[in-house]
Motif scaffolding. Structure first.
Motif, PDB file in Angstrom:
ATOM      1  N   ALA A 107       9.616 -14.633  21.714  1.00 13.00           N
ATOM      2  CA  ALA A 107       9.432 -13.255  21.609  1.00 13.00           C
ATOM      3  C   ALA A 107      10.397 -12.457  22.883  1.00 13.00           C
ATOM      4  CB  ALA A 107       7.918 -12.526  21.328  1.00 13.00           C
ATOM      5  N   GLU A 108       9.896 -12.976  23.979  1.00 12.52           N
ATOM      6  CA  GLU A 108      10.522 -12.260  25.172  1.00 12.52           C
ATOM      7  C   GLU A 108      11.942 -12.649  25.211  1.00 12.52           C
ATOM      8  OE1 GLU A 108       7.884 -14.427  25.064  1.00 12.52           O
ATOM      9  OE2 GLU A 108       6.635 -13.159  25.779  1.00 12.52           O
ATOM     10  N   GLU A 109      12.682 -13.483  24.666  1.00  8.11           N
ATOM     11  CA  GLU A 109      14.221 -13.713  24.566  1.00  8.11           C
ATOM     12  C   GLU A 109      14.493 -12.919  23.673  1.00  8.11           C
ATOM     13  OE1 GLU A 109      14.506 -18.560  25.712  1.00  8.11           O
ATOM     14  OE2 GLU A 109      14.070 -17.825  23.747  1.00  8.11           O
ATOM     15  N   ILE A 110      14.116 -12.570  22.739  1.00  7.59           N
ATOM     16  CA  ILE A 110      14.431 -11.732  21.505  1.00  7.59           C
ATOM     17  C   ILE A 110      14.524 -10.365  21.778  1.00  7.59           C
ATOM     18  CG2 ILE A 110      13.993 -10.800  19.058  1.00  7.59           C
ATOM     19  CD1 ILE A 110      12.763 -13.535  18.559  1.00  7.59           C
ATOM     20  N   LEU A 111      13.540  -9.794  22.678  1.00  5.68           N
ATOM     21  CA  LEU A 111      13.308  -8.579  22.993  1.00  5.68           C
ATOM     22  C   LEU A 111      14.208  -8.263  24.097  1.00  5.68           C
ATOM     23  CD1 LEU A 111       9.427  -8.148  22.820  1.00  5.68           C
ATOM     24  CD2 LEU A 111      11.020  -7.236  21.182  1.00  5.68           C
ATOM     25  N   SER A 112      14.643  -9.107  25.153  1.00  3.36           N
ATOM     26  CA  SER A 112      15.627  -8.863  26.001  1.00  3.36           C
ATOM     27  C   SER A 112      16.941  -8.293  25.702  1.00  3.36           C
ATOM     28  CB  SER A 112      15.942 -10.349  26.793  1.00  3.36           C
ATOM     29  OG  SER A 112      16.650 -11.288  25.869  1.00  3.36           O
ATOM     30  N   TYR A 113      17.385  -8.224  24.384  1.00  8.28           N
ATOM     31  CA  TYR A 113      18.489  -7.838  23.816  1.00  8.28           C
ATOM     32  C   TYR A 113      18.137  -6.339  23.290  1.00  8.28           C
ATOM     33  CZ  TYR A 113      20.104 -12.689  23.945  1.00  8.28           C
ATOM     34  OH  TYR A 113      20.824 -13.790  24.392  1.00  8.28           O
ATOM     35  N   GLN A 114      16.974  -5.895  23.430  1.00 10.00           N
ATOM     36  CA  GLN A 114      16.790  -4.516  23.144  1.00 10.00           C
ATOM     37  C   GLN A 114      17.131  -4.067  21.523  1.00 10.00           C
ATOM     38  OE1 GLN A 114      18.619  -2.410  26.528  1.00 10.00           O
ATOM     39  NE2 GLN A 114      16.501  -2.433  27.278  1.00 10.00           N
ATOM     40  N   PRO A 115      16.891  -4.848  20.638  1.00  9.88           N
ATOM     41  CA  PRO A 115      17.155  -4.660  19.332  1.00  9.88           C
ATOM     42  C   PRO A 115      16.618  -3.679  18.659  1.00  9.88           C
ATOM     43  CG  PRO A 115      15.274  -6.251  19.315  1.00  9.88           C
ATOM     44  CD  PRO A 115      15.719  -6.050  20.870  1.00  9.88           C
ATOM     45  N   SER A 116      17.389  -2.900  17.958  1.00 12.76           N
ATOM     46  CA  SER A 116      17.181  -1.692  17.111  1.00 12.76           C
ATOM     47  C   SER A 116      16.369  -2.124  15.929  1.00 12.76           C
ATOM     48  CB  SER A 116      18.201  -1.025  16.925  1.00 12.76           C
ATOM     49  OG  SER A 116      18.702  -0.301  17.849  1.00 12.76           O
ATOM     50  N   GLY A 117      16.652  -3.437  15.439  1.00  7.90           N
ATOM     51  CA  GLY A 117      15.954  -3.979  14.221  1.00  7.90           C
ATOM     52  C   GLY A 117      16.084  -5.554  14.505  1.00  7.90           C
ATOM     53  N   ILE A 118      15.272  -6.162  13.644  1.00  6.80           N
ATOM     54  CA  ILE A 118      15.151  -7.716  13.667  1.00  6.80           C
ATOM     55  C   ILE A 118      15.429  -8.359  12.241  1.00  6.80           C
ATOM     56  CG2 ILE A 118      13.960  -9.771  14.154  1.00  6.80           C
ATOM     57  CD1 ILE A 118      12.640  -8.089  16.369  1.00  6.80           C
ATOM     58  N   MET A 119      16.370  -9.234  12.120  1.00  6.10           N
ATOM     59  CA  MET A 119      16.359  -9.641  10.734  1.00  6.10           C
ATOM     60  C   MET A 119      16.155 -11.048  10.744  1.00  6.10           C
ATOM     61  SD  MET A 119      17.661  -9.887   7.437  1.00  6.10           S
ATOM     62  CE  MET A 119      18.839  -8.522   7.293  1.00  6.10           C
TER      63      MET A 119
ATOM     64  N   SER B  12      15.599   5.610  11.649  1.00  4.52           N
ATOM     65  CA  SER B  12      14.163   6.362  11.677  1.00  4.52           C
ATOM     66  C   SER B  12      13.522   6.147  12.983  1.00  4.52           C
ATOM     67  CB  SER B  12      13.319   6.212  10.493  1.00  4.52           C
ATOM     68  OG  SER B  12      12.228   6.988  10.568  1.00  4.52           O
ATOM     69  N   ALA B  13      13.350   4.706  13.233  1.00  4.46           N
ATOM     70  CA  ALA B  13      12.516   4.120  14.165  1.00  4.46           C
ATOM     71  C   ALA B  13      13.370   4.358  15.587  1.00  4.46           C
ATOM     72  CB  ALA B  13      12.537   2.613  14.004  1.00  4.46           C
ATOM     73  N   HIS B  14      14.428   4.328  15.605  1.00  2.00           N
ATOM     74  CA  HIS B  14      15.230   4.676  16.801  1.00  2.00           C
ATOM     75  C   HIS B  14      15.047   6.137  17.231  1.00  2.00           C
ATOM     76  CE1 HIS B  14      18.568   4.562  19.616  1.00  2.00           C
ATOM     77  NE2 HIS B  14      19.028   5.690  19.220  1.00  2.00           N
ATOM     78  N   GLU B  15      15.166   6.883  16.095  1.00  2.00           N
ATOM     79  CA  GLU B  15      14.874   8.526  16.598  1.00  2.00           C
ATOM     80  C   GLU B  15      13.657   8.721  16.844  1.00  2.00           C
ATOM     81  OE1 GLU B  15      15.881  10.051  12.595  1.00  2.00           O
ATOM     82  OE2 GLU B  15      18.321   9.994  12.900  1.00  2.00           O
ATOM     83  N   ASN B  16      12.485   8.149  16.356  1.00  2.00           N
ATOM     84  CA  ASN B  16      11.153   8.414  16.809  1.00  2.00           C
ATOM     85  C   ASN B  16      10.947   7.675  18.114  1.00  2.00           C
ATOM     86  OD1 ASN B  16      10.694   9.645  14.127  1.00  2.00           O
ATOM     87  ND2 ASN B  16       9.820   7.723  13.397  1.00  2.00           N
ATOM     88  N   SER B  17      11.818   6.801  18.627  1.00  2.00           N
ATOM     89  CA  SER B  17      11.448   6.216  19.895  1.00  2.00           C
ATOM     90  C   SER B  17      12.118   7.047  20.963  1.00  2.00           C
ATOM     91  CB  SER B  17      11.925   4.809  20.020  1.00  2.00           C
ATOM     92  OG  SER B  17      13.386   4.912  19.770  1.00  2.00           O
ATOM     93  N   THR B  18      13.081   7.867  20.498  1.00  2.00           N
ATOM     94  CA  THR B  18      13.732   8.600  21.603  1.00  2.00           C
ATOM     95  C   THR B  18      13.267  10.107  21.629  1.00  2.00           C
ATOM     96  OG1 THR B  18      15.714   9.162  19.889  1.00  2.00           O
ATOM     97  CG2 THR B  18      15.789   7.383  21.361  1.00  2.00           C
TER      98      THR B  18
END
Length: 379
Positions: free
Chosen positions: A222-234, A372-378
């Motif tokens: 999970a740490e490796e995946i989150l290091s790319y700061q994804p807006s979404g995960i497939m 939507s998630a990106h707008e809510n986070s900013t």
């Protein structure tokens, strides 16, 4: 084209005589059937078929040959191919080589000349099972002892056979087809795709929506995946038993806590559901073809499917999700959406090539959720 006498021996002792394209070949694998009439190249190169012997119910395969554009991965993924008739003289304006040459160069045997209708009816009645193909030993009694020792598909983690060996960024490779939808937004979003055996067309669809697509191996933390700061995960498709891919389930549990949008397809759907507390089970003969109806409340989509396992609808995870789609042939779970998180998945292929395209709206839905998630986070 030289042909060699061969036999197909099923685990229950059933025998079929046939011709083989390889003179010296003996191999084992789970034998399954697909009802696809078109798209045989996409079937053969789909990593979800890893470890399997694929039977085509359509009587003649190979008519349009092979071209590089339609591959879903770098090579043929199934162990062997079973046909009624193999076309010797393919014809198509995109033709680059014949199916025979394609399989021959990769050392994948084609068995042909047997009654695939009878074989399919037997598999429907008894269920998918291990089988042995041989053009070397033509005596079933000599093959059955080896076949009995072959591991069952249930409990097998095949994801590690087909996942990417390292992280890479997907480059647009095949966006000239008219069913890809271009994203008109100037906003660039980063999507991390966890590769359990991804089909190229999923990556092409994501690229066509304007995403930066980063593909990571199935064993990524999970740490490796989150290091790319994804807006979404497939979560991609893949082969084998989802219950055996325990490392992936634990990672998804961690990622659910981040509230990052997640979209799962096929194996990705099953792993997501396991992370949410569901149970999975092996289907009798699986769902494989491009004509499977799914839906709910009298709304039907015709979909492309390829899986031998399904999510148990009686699982307690239904407290967290709502079931959005059922397979209308047997009413197994075909789609879910989380009740409070931006998370959803389907047990079929919305990116299907050559089709159908009834379900490709899921990529539009994913983009809206990511925005939507990106707008809510900013805010």
């Amino acid at each position: 084209m030289k042909r060699q006498t061969a036999i197909l021996v099923l685990e229950d002792g059933t025998i079929f005589k046939a011709w083989s394209t390889l003179p010296s070949c003996t191999l084992m694998g789970e034998v399954v059937f697909t009802t696809s009439i078109t798209g045989y190249q996409e079937v053969l190169t789909d990593p979800s078929y890893s470890g399997q012997i694929v039977v085509f119910t359509y009587p003649e395969i190979g008519n349009t040959g092979i071209n590089k554009e339609d591959n879903e991965s770098l090579r043929i993924q199934c162990r062997a191919i079973i046909l009624r008739n193999l076309c010797n003289f393919p014809s198509n304006w995109r033709l680059e080589q014949s199916l025979f040459d394609f399989a021959q160069k990769q050392g994948v045997p084609i068995l042909y000349g047997l009654d695939t209708r009878q074989l399919t009816q037997h598999l429907r009645k008894v269920g998918a099972m291990n089988a042995c193909i041989s053009s070397e030993t033509l005596t079933a009694n000599a093959l059955l002892p080896k076949l009995k020792k072959t591991a069952s598909m249930q409990g097998l983690d095949l994801v590690q056979r087909v996942t990417a060996p390292q992280t890479y960024k997907w480059q647009d490779s095949n966006l000239n087809l008219n069913w890809y939808r271009q994203n008109s937004s100037s906003e660039k979003y980063s999507i991390v795709l966890i590769d359990y055996g991804v089909k190229y067309n999923i990556l092409n669809y994501l690229s066509s929506y304007g995403y930066d697509v980063i593909v990571v191996p199935a064993m990524s933390t999970a740490e490796e995946i989150l290091s790319y700061q994804p807006s979404g995960i497939m979560l991609s498709n893949g082969p084998g038993d989802p219950f055996a891919v325990t490392y992936a389930v634990e990672v998804i549990k961690d990622l659910l806590n981040t509230k990052i949008p997640i979209f799962g397809i096929c194996m990705g759907h099953q792993i997501l559901c396991l992370a949410l507390g569901a149970q999975t089970f092996k289907l009798k003969f699986g769902h494989r073809g491009i004509n499977h109806p799914t839906g709910i409340f009298q709304k039907v989509e015709i979909t492309s499917q390829n899986h031998g396992f399904a999510v148990n609808a009686a699982s307690e995870f239904t407290e967290k999700v709502r079931i959005t789609h059922y397979n209308l042939n047997d009413y197994t779970v075909a789609g879910i959406a989380h009740k409070t998180l931006p998370v959803f998945s389907v047990q079929y292929h919305p990116e299907a090539s050559p089709g159908p395209h009834d379900a490709d709206y899921f990529f539009d839905a994913f983009l809206k959720v990511v925005k939507s998630a990106h707008e809510n986070s900013t805010d």
